[in-house]
Enzyme design. Structure first.
Site, PDB file in Angstrom:
ATOM      1  N   SER A 438      31.946  -0.180 -18.752  1.00 32.11           N
ATOM      2  CA  SER A 438      32.265   0.962 -17.890  1.00 32.11           C
ATOM      3  C   SER A 438      32.244   2.302 -18.614  1.00 32.11           C
ATOM      4  O   SER A 438      32.187   3.352 -17.979  1.00 32.11           O
ATOM      5  CB  SER A 438      33.641   0.764 -17.243  1.00 32.11           C
ATOM      6  OG  SER A 438      34.666   0.842 -18.219  1.00 32.11           O
ATOM      7  N   LYS A 494      39.385   5.175 -19.913  1.00 34.54           N
ATOM      8  CA  LYS A 494      38.554   6.065 -19.089  1.00 34.54           C
ATOM      9  C   LYS A 494      38.596   7.472 -19.689  1.00 34.54           C
ATOM     10  O   LYS A 494      39.312   7.743 -20.654  1.00 34.54           O
ATOM     11  CB  LYS A 494      39.052   6.125 -17.636  1.00 34.54           C
ATOM     12  CG  LYS A 494      39.131   4.788 -16.915  1.00 34.54           C
ATOM     13  CD  LYS A 494      37.774   4.156 -16.686  1.00 34.54           C
ATOM     14  CE  LYS A 494      37.914   2.776 -16.047  1.00 34.54           C
ATOM     15  NZ  LYS A 494      36.632   2.038 -16.034  1.00 34.54           N
TER      16      LYS A 494
END
EC number: 3.4.21.-
Length: 600
Positions: A438, A494
């Site tokens: 990701s 993230k």
């Protein structure tokens, strides 16, 4: 599963060892080495490089592949297909294997790693203008394929990688070979397109690389971009020459009498030599491929200073890459020379072990020329020791601290840290393996990050920073609905793109996000491949972060760098600031992508 795999690998290795040793004792244990003659026999080879390494066909083969692969084990186990690497254009295989070729009745093959042996799922890195480019070296190795366990062969070899360039001559199409440039040439003679070295090649379980014994050997000295392009164009080949000095059979560590053959026999002889020849400073043997360490010897200070002038420093490991006699004729060992005078006049080409060390020596000691350097054996005979000599330990430790005292001091401090202090440190610094794709291409699956978790982490965090956080309740629900479980220590990674007070956050075409009417900060999020089932689209249909008028005072908005697969604030909504627990300060693995203090 991984622990079981490794246990099974060890069982298989031991079984293979004892079966092979039994065969070696029965059939070959009484055979002696076979010398090829006073001069080596040289053979030429040329093989195309076009076939990806075959995928393992059995569970045992898969375990062996995992065992031998230098890449992070976590990325190999989790990856759907770790046999290919993403590049600027089409993906290329992680490893390309040539057909087997015959050299004096023995089989060899070339292993090519177009993007390097330590590359992850992508070979792309960001340049200064944020373009994605390939960086780093490609690797090529020569592998020996013994017909029987215990077979060995002493060789020197030269290796070139080339690509055929097509040209039109009248109505005919000609293919002209061009050779790819090398960063450095290994041994001597120096070349801008040829790698050279010499080693004893043996069965894998008998390898002792410090003593010049290996089953495959090579270097990372070609441009990954050039090699990958030549491979995609289907014109890549390897060629070179292999000089055979001697062949032996029955070289099993457990052949009778014990400690006379194979890897254990080599170690025994090295240890014995360290207590006799090296201790008495008598004439000692030098063999290509072995690693030697210079020592400070009382009464030989002037000799050591002369060696320093040629960049041979005490405590540093040097490998003998190639060797010649006084007339420049290649030899494999000084024992092949008759008189002590001839042995002292043998020429050894040395190269320090490890690329990092080589660059440090260039920079720190003012070296202007390329490695290797050439030294008369007589200048080393009294001061050089093997790694197995206890007298080489202290000089090596002192030299290591001189080269990088910060790193070694930290390692020593961690090793000696009392348990209570270590537990406290653990709460503020930890390691984290990137578990998914990701964050590609910024962080690859399997990257090992060092993370700081000091108090008030959020106050040191800015827009665009990568952070680690505890999952909010909405993300926990998503994970559980997919049949997975999270532990109390589970963290996600993230990039922060939205800060408290940001307005007008909404999802636009192509699943991009606008914040304050501007595109979210960060790298180009279109560089990673789409997940085949495109599950992210189903998550985004009812995403809690696809339209937000304003972030609260205790909220941030986070995105992954790979929008095609990242479950982020688009799906689970704003992230509470209090959930942020750390931020990466270093990527420490793989080595070829080491980075300290970011930005990531």
């Amino acid at each position: 599963m991984l622990g079981f795999a490794l246990r099974m690998k060890r069982i298989l290795v031991l079984f293979e060892l004892f079966v092979a040793c039994a065969r070696g004792v029965h059939a070959y244990g009484l055979k002696s080495g076979n010398s090829i003659g006073s001069k080596p026999i040289t053979h030429s080879f040329s093989v195309p490089l076009k076939n990806p390494r075959p995928k393992p066909t059995s569970l045992a083969d898969k375990f062996i592949e995992l065992w031998n692969d230098p890449r992070p084990i976590t990325s190999l186990v989790a990856s759907a297909d770790a046999s290919y690497v993403r590049t600027n254009e089409n993906d290329v295989p992680y490893c390309v294997v040539s057909d087997e070729f015959d050299i004096g009745g023995e089989s060899f093959q070339i292993l090519l790693y177009p993007c390097g042996r330590f590359v992850g799922g992508s070979a792309l890195t960001s340049s200064d203008n944020n373009n994605q480019v390939m960086s780093g070296p490609a690797s090529a190795y020569l592998r020996y394929l013994p017909k029987r366990y215990g077979d060995e062969i002493d060789i020197a070899w030269k290796l070139r990688l080339g690509a055929y360039k097509q040209s039109l001559e009248g109505e005919d199409i000609r293919q002209e070979p061009t050779y790819l440039h090398v960063i450095t040439s290994g041994g001597l003679p120096r070349s801008n397109n040829t790698w050279s070295a010499a080693m004893s090649f043996c069965s894998a379980l008998e390898a002792v690389e410090s003593l010049g014994r290996t089953t495959d050997w090579g270097s990372s000295i070609w441009s990954a971009e050039q090699v990958s392009k030549a491979y995609r164009d289907k014109y890549l080949f390897a060629e070179g020459e292999i000089s055979v000095f001697a062949k032996r059979s029955g070289e099993s560590s457990f052949a009778l009498p014990l400690f006379t053959k194979g890897g254990l026999g080599s170690v025994y002889r090295a240890v014995n030599r360290s207590s006799t020849q090296e201790k008495t400073k008598n004439q000692r043997e030098f063999k290509v491929g072995e690693v030697i360490v210079a020592r400070n010897i009382p009464g030989l200070e002037s000799d050591v200073e002369e060696l320093k002038q040629q960049f041979v420093y005490p405590g540093i490991d040097y490998r003998i890459m190639t060797m010649t006699d006084k007339n420049g004729i290649p030899i494999f060992s000084t024992n092949s020379l008759e008189s002590d005078e001839d042995k002292c006049q043998a020429r050894l080409s040395l190269r320090p072990c490890g690329w990092k060390l080589q660059h440090q020596l260039w920079k720190g000691y003012g070296m202007q020329t390329d490695w290797p350097i050439e030294i008369d054996a007589g200048r080393l005979v009294k001061v050089a020791a093997t790694r197995f000599n206890p007298e080489s330990a202290i000089p090596r430790i002192v030299s290591a601290f001189k080269r990088d005292w910060r790193m070694y001091s930290l390692a020593l401090a961690v090793a000696l840290t009392p348990i209570p202090l270590a537990l406290v440190t653990r709460n503020f610094v930890s390691f984290y393996v990137i578990p998914t794709t990701s964050m590609e291409p910024s962080l690859l699956k399997g990257d090992l990050m060092m993370v700081e978790k000091l108090p008030r982490i959020y106050e040191r965090t800015h827009r665009g920073d990568v952070v680690l956080f505890r999952p909010p309740s909405a993300l926990v629900d998503i994970v559980r609905n997919n049949g997975s479980q999270l532990s109390s220590s589970s963290l996600f990674v993230k990039r922060i793109v939205g800060l408290p007070g940001d307005e007008d956050i909404f999802l636009v075409e192509n699943n991009d996000v606008l914040i304050n009417s501007k595109e979210a900060v960060g790298p180009d999020r279109n560089l990673c491949p789409d997940e085949p089932l495109r599950l992210i689209n189903s998550y985004l249909k009812n995403g809690k972060g696809i339209k937000i008028s304003k972030l609260g005072n205790d909220e941030v908005y986070v995105l992954g760098d790979c929008k095609a697969v990242s479950v982020d604030s688009r799906v689970f909504g704003p992230l509470p600031k209090e959930n942020i627990v750390g931020k990466p300060i270093a990527r420490i693995w793989p080595i070829n992508r080491f980075k300290l203090f970011g930005p990531f």
